[in-house]
Design a protein around this motif. Sequence first.
Motif, mmCIF file in Angstrom:
data_model
loop_
_atom_site.group_PDB
_atom_site.id
_atom_site.type_symbol
_atom_site.label_atom_id
_atom_site.label_comp_id
_atom_site.label_asym_id
_atom_site.label_seq_id
_atom_site.Cartn_x
_atom_site.Cartn_y
_atom_site.Cartn_z
ATOM 1 N N LEU A 236 19.112 127.356 61.959
ATOM 2 C CA LEU A 236 19.955 126.704 62.963
ATOM 3 C C LEU A 236 19.540 125.239 63.041
ATOM 4 C CD1 LEU A 236 22.136 127.200 65.164
ATOM 5 C CD2 LEU A 236 20.235 127.486 66.780
ATOM 6 N N ARG A 238 21.293 122.857 64.937
ATOM 7 C CA ARG A 238 21.504 122.562 66.356
ATOM 8 C C ARG A 238 22.515 123.578 66.844
ATOM 9 N NH1 ARG A 238 24.018 116.639 66.148
ATOM 10 N NH2 ARG A 238 22.419 116.443 64.527
ATOM 11 N N ASP A 239 22.774 123.621 68.140
ATOM 12 C CA ASP A 239 23.757 124.568 68.660
ATOM 13 C C ASP A 239 25.090 124.365 67.949
ATOM 14 O OD1 ASP A 239 21.972 125.672 70.386
ATOM 15 O OD2 ASP A 239 22.663 124.573 72.166
ATOM 16 N N SER A 297 30.631 125.511 64.429
ATOM 17 C CA SER A 297 31.489 126.110 65.452
ATOM 18 C C SER A 297 32.715 125.236 65.702
ATOM 19 C CB SER A 297 30.707 126.283 66.750
ATOM 20 O OG SER A 297 30.399 125.006 67.307
#
Length: 402
Positions: A236, A238-239, A297
């Motif tokens: 990951l 970052r978000d 995302s």
Amino acid sequence: MTAPDDSTVRSASCLRANMVRALLDQDSVTSESVAAAFAAVPRHRFAPEASLDLVYDLHRTVPVKQDAHGLDISVMSAAHLQGVMLEQAAIQPGMNVLEIGSGGYNAALIQELVGGAGAVTTVDIDRDVIDRARRCLDDAGYSQVKTVLADGESGVADGAPYDRIIVTAAAWDIAPSWISGLTDNGRLVVPLTLRGTTRSIAFDRDGEGLLGCSYRLARFVPMQGQGAATEERKELLRDGVAVQSDDARVRLAAQALNHALDTPRLLQWSGAAYDLPDELELYLALNLPRAARLHASHDIVDNGLVEASALLGVPALVTEDSIAYRTRRENQSTGGFESGVVAHGPHAKNLAEQYVELLRTWAHHHRLRGAAEIRYLPGPAASSLPPGSVAKRHGVVAVTWH
């Protein structure tokens, strides 16, 4: 299980007929025998908890079991994908067929195809899943299908050899038992994961190994048990942004790659057509020298940090501190869309040039469907593999492009 009422039966029959017509219209089903199997098997009897609209939707899976985190670990596959795989399998009456990964419905379709003179065995590692499949098969009138509780990695020796083996979970590798469990003229249909992208591949026996005769884009829940993909790494950044790779040669330095995304982007256009994205994706995933997969995302894409190509994952070229990945733009001179590269980090220019050269090579020499030849060679991998080759636990996948 309780018997459905007359109105449910009528609704299901209508929806099933519509599903079969749609499967034929979309070329997911191309033969009379597979169409007849879909028309005969009451799909809703294998998903009594789900709505009829969901069950008979061509492109949606039906959840069967989830893990403690709410992730699907067993589903009834989308009808269009089941149709594609059954066409790849080319099952004939009287054949002996093994299905690895059970739900009941697909086994019933196979039983329709092999007829009374054939035999079908379906195996699953999960007792809840195989017991449910048994109940549904009996309820729908397919008591002759044999159900087995076992790890599919080991195959089912009691019943081998098989004319066809169909795997209905994403496999990271091909188990030796699947090859040895085939007849000399047998065929294995398996959703095989290659550098983060999965293709349903129909393999025929070719000496000690396998030769692919067709491949199609596919998405499945992953294998469990001994065949699970323990080699895959995911970092990951970052978000909403992650990179993954199953190539041991690729180092994923999350902090440095995350920092790279904050540096100005380099955008380089190839002048080459963007077309047949599933074929292009396979080519890039297997020919990029340090291949990873970039995921982003919707929020990240909407904010403009990462291009929309990463929403479902896009092949990326990485170093420890730089990253490049594919994008596209409208360009009528290239037939509608042109492929390009977005790169970040201190080595952005070099990565973009390497990536663009691959985009041009594919567009100029391999831009057609079914151009890849896929072989599986059992045994240990050489220390150095040519482009297009992927080392697995039990052998090597070697892909060349015409």
